[in-house]
Design a protein around this motif. Structure first.
Motif, mmCIF file in Angstrom:
data_model
loop_
_atom_site.group_PDB
_atom_site.id
_atom_site.type_symbol
_atom_site.label_atom_id
_atom_site.label_comp_id
_atom_site.label_asym_id
_atom_site.label_seq_id
_atom_site.Cartn_x
_atom_site.Cartn_y
_atom_site.Cartn_z
ATOM 1 N N LEU A 80 -13.165 -4.460 -3.865
ATOM 2 C CA LEU A 80 -12.572 -5.549 -2.756
ATOM 3 C C LEU A 80 -13.844 -5.743 -1.733
ATOM 4 N N ARG B 284 -1.302 -9.624 2.920
ATOM 5 C CA ARG B 284 -0.890 -8.118 2.982
ATOM 6 C C ARG B 284 0.260 -7.777 3.816
ATOM 7 N N PRO C 296 -6.853 -1.851 -0.693
ATOM 8 C CA PRO C 296 -7.450 -2.680 -1.712
ATOM 9 C C PRO C 296 -6.134 -3.620 -2.168
ATOM 10 N N GLY C 297 -5.100 -3.500 -1.444
ATOM 11 C CA GLY C 297 -3.840 -4.348 -1.983
ATOM 12 C C GLY C 297 -2.895 -3.820 -2.579
ATOM 13 N N PRO C 298 -1.818 -4.438 -2.491
ATOM 14 C CA PRO C 298 -0.720 -3.670 -3.372
ATOM 15 C C PRO C 298 -1.001 -3.719 -4.881
ATOM 16 N N VAL C 299 -0.874 -2.574 -5.574
ATOM 17 C CA VAL C 299 -1.072 -2.444 -6.883
ATOM 18 C C VAL C 299 0.221 -3.111 -7.688
ATOM 19 N N ASP C 300 -0.062 -3.875 -8.625
ATOM 20 C CA ASP C 300 0.940 -4.598 -9.227
ATOM 21 C C ASP C 300 1.343 -3.997 -10.561
ATOM 22 N N ASP D 160 0.468 -5.918 -13.856
ATOM 23 C CA ASP D 160 -0.972 -5.945 -14.238
ATOM 24 C C ASP D 160 -1.193 -5.313 -15.256
#
Lengths: 312, 318
Positions: free
Chosen positions: B125, B203, A31-35, A38
């Motif tokens: 997502l 990514r 799901p992508g890098p956790v920021d 954020d």
């Protein structure tokens, strides 16, 4: 993607592994890098915006779906998506309102599509194996030639190809739509498979050769089974593009008996005076269903295929 | 995994230069396999016949007058000179360029924007990605263009919506000044394909760059401009080239929206639609071949401009 062990709190560690587990199970991109910056509000806001845009994206499709079950009089006057009056007869009417039942055109398209898939996968795989694994004089030159054809706009070849097919007596048959697929005409798929085969360890070939396998057995028994994901990507893309294809059937097929789904669908517009919107939308929905079904089944391959290679 | 890691560099060097001991290789490997390569390529060789022969033939036909019934007659450069005088060719070029120059940047900006929003540890997502991607699979189909015709019809849903705000919407599809914008909106709607590519490339950007920048107090915008944009610029370039080549060849959208005419008043007369009309309705096969070659030159020129311009904005790490 190191998993923090000592510094992380137990909750964080559990959350991470749960996410990783679900990621592994779904076989999906992460799901992508956790920021770190954020905040909860920002995340919430992002979801609101993304949902709004997603609704806007889906709205035309939902509108088509809802119009397909509305009486004609309501389609343009009723504002809500939820029909106040359901008219499922649209599907039966649309199915039967052309010269043939709509199923006839679906069968036609299915013939063209399935032959195209078989042809593309088999011929591209053979060519890709030669380019990726075999040594012979001129290999680099021919591969370069294949890549050059990728850049050639199809319309430059269109007219001579039309003349050739018409001289061969192939007009009003499916041969012009199908035969080029058996001749690896789309270099993109060759390229995709070459990339895939190059990533396979060469020791496989060497071991098989020592065991006495010739190139044909190596291809069919060792390489081809390992390339199933690449074949699946090719098959799905071929399915979608052939199912949607309008231009080639428009040129080569003039006999309404042989019309594929896109040609048949367009006939609804020729008969515009009668304004049978409901049945038209009903058959539009029917014509899109196979793509949506393939999309749902093959999403994993599709996304991978497009992300690594970039095809429309 | 280990096998592949050691395999890759070895193969790369294999490709780059001839094998160190050609004689031994010839004896051990090349001999028995040589013919197999050609056998595997047999279908492709046949296919190349259907590519190379038409390629030459199309250039030849460009210099002839040919109506399919009587043999082609040589007319020299006449077709090519006529191309520059023909107002319909001019019109179709304007339509095609407008469409490309407006819809390509818009759809790439939409694709990048959504990809950036989706690239932040987001729940759901796969669902979002599916919803955004689906239109690009359907966008080329006849059904969707027909749907668009109704949505933007005089009493279509778009005008109903505008009516709520007291705006009297135009007759989108039948008004020459708005018909093309209907197709531009359709094209922008299908931004899903480049979006997926952007998403994959985002990514690849190492998160430590952002962490370091955040420590230095860089704002989000600054991070985007100084880290994200340079690192994914090769992918932007790739998407730009692909989308440009694709939109220059648009056909189905114009054909279906205008019922094959390119109307109203030539406002959706895409170049390829014009080529189709010349070749297959008016049977000017020679002229249509010349048109195809002009398109080839135009696509090559657009691509060349893209490649030259990339030096000034595309950043390659090595």
């Amino acid at each position: 993607m190191a998993i923090p062990t000592t510094t992380a709190t137990p909750t964080a560690a559990r959350a991470l592994t749960r996410r990783q587990r679900s990621r592994r199970d779904s076989g999906d991109l992460d799901p992508g890098p956790v920021d770190a910056q954020d905040t909860a509000q920002r995340r919430f806001l992002r979801h609101v915006i993304l949902c709004g845009v997603a609704l806007l994206m889906m709205y035309p499709l939902l509108w088509m779906l809802s119009s397909s079950v509305k009486p004609d009089a309501n389609i343009f006057t009723e504002q809500g998506l939820w029909p106040s009056e359901w008219r499922f007869e649209n599907y039966a009417d649309g199915w039967n309102s052309l010269q043939h039942p709509f199923g006839h055109y679906i069968v036609n398209s299915a013939i063209v599509v399935s032959l195209s898939i078989v042809g593309t996968v088999v011929s591209s795989a053979l060519a890709a194996y030669a380019f990726a694994r075999l040594e012979f004089p001129g290999r680099r030159f021919f591969f370069g030639l294949a890549l050059i054809t990728l850049m050639l706009p199809g319309h430059v070849l269109l007219i001579p190809q039309y003349i050739i097919f018409s001289e061969l007596g192939w007009l009003n048959t499916y041969l012009p739509l199908v035969v080029p697929n058996f001749l690896a005409s789309n270099a993109f798929f060759i390229f995709l498979m070459v990339q895939f085969m190059r990533a396979l360890p060469k020791e496989l070939d060497d071991a098989a050769r020592i065991d006495g396998c010739g190139p044909f057995r190596i291809f069919f028994q060792i390489i081809a089974p390992l390339c199933v994901p690449a074949f699946a990507t090719t098959a799905i893309f071929t399915f979608i593009s052939t199912w949607n294809e309008f231009f080639s059937p428009l040129i080569y097929i003039t006999d309404p008996n042989l019309y594929t789904v896109p040609l048949a669908l367009r006939q609804f517009m020729d008969a515009e005076g009668q304004s049978a919107w409901g049945p038209m939308f009903a058959m539009s929905v029917v014509s899109l269903l196979p793509i949506v079904a393939f999309f749902i089944m093959g999403q994993k391959y599709l996304v991978k295929g497009i992300a690594t290679t970039g095809l429309k | 995994m280990a096998v592949m890691a050691t395999e890759a560099p070895q193969r790369a060097s294999d490709e780059a230069r001839p094998a160190p001991s050609p004689q031994r290789r010839t004896r051990r490997r090349r001999r028995p396999i040589q013919w197999a390569g050609y056998i595997f390529l047999l279908p492709w060789f046949l296919g190349m016949l259907f590519t190379i022969v038409p390629f030459g033939a199309s250039l030849y036909l460009g210099f002839t007058d040919y109506d399919l019934l009587t043999p082609p007659s040589w007319v020299g450069l006449e077709n090519f000179i006529e191309l520059f005088r023909d107002p319909r060719v001019g019109q179709s070029l304007i339509v095609t360029f407008t469409y490309t120059l407006v819809s390509v940047p818009l759809s790439l900006i939409a694709a990048l924007g959504v990809a950036l929003a989706l690239n932040r540890g987001l729940r759901g997502l796969p669902l979002y990605r599916a919803v955004y991607y689906l239109p690009s699979l359907l966008g080329g189909s006849v059904a969707i263009v027909m749907l668009w015709r109704q949505i933007f019809g005089t009493r279509g849903i778009v005008n109903t919506f505008l009516g709520w705000f007291g705006i009297d919407g135009p007759a989108w599809v039948s008004d020459p000044s708005t018909a093309l914008s209907v197709l531009i909106i359709l094209n922008v709607w299908t931004f899903g394909a480049p979006m997926v590519i952007f998403l994959a490339s985002l990514r690849q950007v190492p998160t430590m760059y952002y962490e370091a920048a955040a420590v230095d107090g860089a704002t989000r915008w600054r991070q985007f401009r100084s880290i994200t944009l340079p690192l994914i610029s090769p992918i932007i370039f790739f998407n730009l080239v692909l989308a440009t080549i694709g939109t220059l060849q648009t056909f189905t959208q114009g054909y279906v929206l205008s019922n094959g005419s390119g109307g109203p008043a030539g406002s959706t007369l895409f170049y390829n639609l014009n080529l189709y009309i010349e070749g297959f309705s008016r049977f000017n096969m020679g002229y249509a071949s010349a048109m195809a070659w002009l398109l080839l030159v135009i696509i090559a020129a657009f691509t060349a401009v893209n490649f030259i311009a990339q030096k000034y904005w595309v950043y390659y790490e090595n």
